[in-house]
Design an enzyme around this catalytic site. Structure first.
Site, PDB file in Angstrom:
ATOM      1  N   SER A  25       0.705  -1.291   0.048  1.00 36.80           N
ATOM      2  CA  SER A  25       0.008   0.024   0.215  1.00 36.80           C
ATOM      3  C   SER A  25       0.762   1.229   0.120  1.00 36.80           C
ATOM      4  O   SER A  25       2.115   1.315   0.352  1.00 36.80           O
ATOM      5  CB  SER A  25      -0.934   0.058   1.005  1.00 36.80           C
ATOM      6  OG  SER A  25      -1.495   1.246   1.475  1.00 36.80           O
ATOM      7  N   TYR A  47      -1.607  -0.558  10.110  1.00 34.94           N
ATOM      8  CA  TYR A  47      -1.796  -1.179   8.678  1.00 34.94           C
ATOM      9  C   TYR A  47      -0.518  -0.776   7.941  1.00 34.94           C
ATOM     10  O   TYR A  47       0.015  -1.329   7.311  1.00 34.94           O
ATOM     11  CB  TYR A  47      -2.891  -0.409   8.244  1.00 34.94           C
ATOM     12  CG  TYR A  47      -3.090  -0.781   6.835  1.00 34.94           C
ATOM     13  CD1 TYR A  47      -3.761  -2.234   6.466  1.00 34.94           C
ATOM     14  CD2 TYR A  47      -3.126  -0.199   5.661  1.00 34.94           C
ATOM     15  CE1 TYR A  47      -3.957  -2.442   5.159  1.00 34.94           C
ATOM     16  CE2 TYR A  47      -3.213  -0.334   4.339  1.00 34.94           C
ATOM     17  CZ  TYR A  47      -3.637  -1.549   4.099  1.00 34.94           C
ATOM     18  OH  TYR A  47      -3.932  -2.126   2.731  1.00 34.94           O
TER      19      TYR A  47
END
Length: 258
Positions: free
Chosen positions: A153, A167
């Site tokens: 990501s 995350y």
């Protein structure tokens, strides 16, 4: 590890997409099937979405199966890969896509239980699936090589402050694993690469408590819009293909320049 006999009927490349029932995973599964892969669509809880992806693939003339497993659980990962062996044949590609977000929160408020859950799914799950893929693809184990694509990501680079630092950290770990594993298995005929999606229109943002997050932040994207899952899928299909034969240990940012 001794693998069971492979089905004789499958001559297509065999791809496993973890978290393949929705969002980016579903887009990759559908695109891969259209490109000739037999696809195992893994899901954790949403059986209906996974079966809908399989039905769409089969209706278009492709081959796919839906297989349940929580990738954070080693016994379930072993069962998942055994099911791929038995239904589709020896694996040639893995998309490590399964991942999770917890609700938006600052680090000072995060519990150990939250951190353990995020890291178990996003990091340990990625490692376990990569391990089982290597055991099947490695030339030294009778495989014919293959390709692994890990979904990272842009959060790994940006940090996701005030929202998802856990995350972001998990995806940083995935990137380190990608680089190290790529070097470790290059002589086995296995390529390992990663993709960093940016702000993509999927329902993962609802899991974090803000379904409209892409719309809120898209003005910060140089291209002025959020991305679509199919745009990430196109990058994944290229990394799986022979066109990327000299690429390993590298990343493609699919982020609109963010």
């Amino acid at each position: 590890m001794t693998l069971p006999p492979m089905p004789l009927s499958s001559s297509s490349p065999v791809l496993l997409v973890t978290g393949g029932g929705r969002g980016i995973g579903a887009a990759i599964a559908i695109a891969a099937a259209a490109a000739g892969h037999a696809v195992a669509v893994n899901y954790h809880r949403d059986e209906g979405s996974a079966h809908s992806v399989v039905q769409r693939i089969v209706a278009a003339g492709g081959k796919a199966v839906a297989l349940q497993a929580d990738v954070a659980q080693e016994d379930q990962v072993l069962r998942l890969f055994a099911a791929v062996d038995q239904t589709l044949g020896r694996l040639t590609g893995l998309i490590n896509n399964a991942g999770m977000l917890a609700p938006q929160m600052r680090v000072e408020d995060m519990s150990a239980a939250r951190l353990q859950q995020v890291l178990a799914t996003n990091v340990i799950g990625c490692f376990l699936c990569a391990r089982e893929a290597v055991r099947r693809m490695a030339r030294s184990r009778g495989g014919a090589g293959g390709a692994i694509v890990n979904l990272s990501s842009m959060a790994a680079k940006l940090g996701a402050p005030g929202e998802y630092v856990d995350y972001a950290a998990s995806k940083g770990a995935v990137e380190s694993m990608t680089i190290g594993l790529a070097k470790e298995v290059a002589t086995e005929g296995i390529r390992v690469n990663g993709i960093r999606p940016g702000l993509i229109h999927t329902d993962i943002h609802a899991s974090g408590g803000e379904p409209g997050r892409v719309q809120r932040l898209e003005a910060s994207v140089p291209m002025g819009r959020g991305g679509e899952p199919e745009e990430v899928a196109a990058a994944a299909l290229w990394l799986l293909s022979d066109a990327a034969s000299y690429c390993t240990g590298t990343f493609i940012d699919v982020s609109g320049g963010r």
